[in-house]
Design a protein around this motif. Structure first.
Motif: not given
Length: 270
Positions: A227-242
């Motif tokens: 639902a969200t462009d990766p450029a606009r992911w919140p920090h918690w979501l990016r940390r989770t994915v990584h």
């Protein structure tokens, strides 16, 4: 081979320049080494880990629809005597030869149609074909081809996204590269009709850690990512994915209709 989502927008850590050897994310396949792609990539690795666990050493293994080729290295590293990768895309095949066949003596990669595999009858001890079947138009012909080259008594493993959770509420795949998606029952019937004996049908589920994150977020992680462009992911979501690894998923035969992906372990009769 396949990815689980439409072509991603370019964002931090997800630019085409980060793709392996010029391979670019299109939504058709997932690639290693791209941080914002890590959730999808690790979901694919789960099936290869199941295949690796089944090897005892010395087997001849086919990866039908091998894609980028990371699975070839995993299978060779587990002790297979010969690992044959086949993919239709010559760019992907060239990359896999350079990245994996050149450094793993057991690995060879061929450009060919999966309906015309360049292998003799009964030549293979283990066939894997992960995230491939949903891309094909002649699925019965593809399964006959896998059965032809796999020796009687040997194993064919198929992985594919679960239609009930991936394209919920629709018979039309959301991924434009998919021709048909399956429920557990539909996959079982398709494999049985092709003459394969389904010994186990497993589901890949979010494990406890991912489930706790989804509960806190109020929606499944794949929905959030789509639902969200990766450029606009919140920090918690990016940390989770990584931070996702294969251990973040649970694989079992319970509640298959709620699984993310399906993995069928089949025996070639005879």
């Amino acid at each position: 081979m396949s990815d689980h989502h439409p072509a991603p927008a370019v964002g931090p850590g997800n630019a085409p320049a980060g793709a392996a050897d010029g391979l670019v994310l299109t939504g058709e396949r997932t690639l290693p080494g791209i941080a914002d792609e890590n959730y999808w990539f690790q979901r694919h690795v789960v099936a290869y880990e199941l295949a690796v666990a089944s090897l005892t050493g010395g087997e001849v293994v086919l990866d039908a629809g091998c894609g980028e080729g990371y699975g070839l290295a995993m299978l060779a590293g587990a002790g297979a005597a010969r690992v044959v990768g086949v993919d239709l895309d010559p760019t992907v095949v060239a990359h896999a030869r350079t990245a994996y066949a050149a450094t793993h003596p057991a690995v060879e990669v061929h450009a060919a149609e999966l309906l015309a595999l360049p292998l003799a009858d009964d030549a293979i001890d283990l066939t894997v074909s992960f995230q491939v079947v949903e891309h094909l138009y002649d699925i019965p012909g593809y399964l006959r081809s896998l059965r032809r080259v796999t020796r009687p008594g040997a194993t064919v493993m198929i992985a594919t996204p679960n239609r009930l959770t991936f394209t919920s509420g629709s018979d039309v795949p959301v991924n434009p590269f998919h021709t048909r998606e399956f429920t557990a029952a539909e996959l079982h019937d398709e494999l049985t009709d092709a003459g394969l004996e389904v010994q186990r049908l497993l589901g890949v589920h979010a494990g406890a850690w991912l489930t706790s994150i989804e509960v806190a977020a109020g929606r499944p992680l794949p929905d959030l990512l789509a639902a969200t462009d990766p450029a606009r992911w919140p920090h918690w979501l990016r940390r989770t994915v990584h931070a996702v690894t294969p251990a973040a998923f649970a694989v079992h035969g319970d509640d298959l209709d709620a699984s993310l992906d399906l993995v069928a372990v089949c025996r070639v009769p005879g």
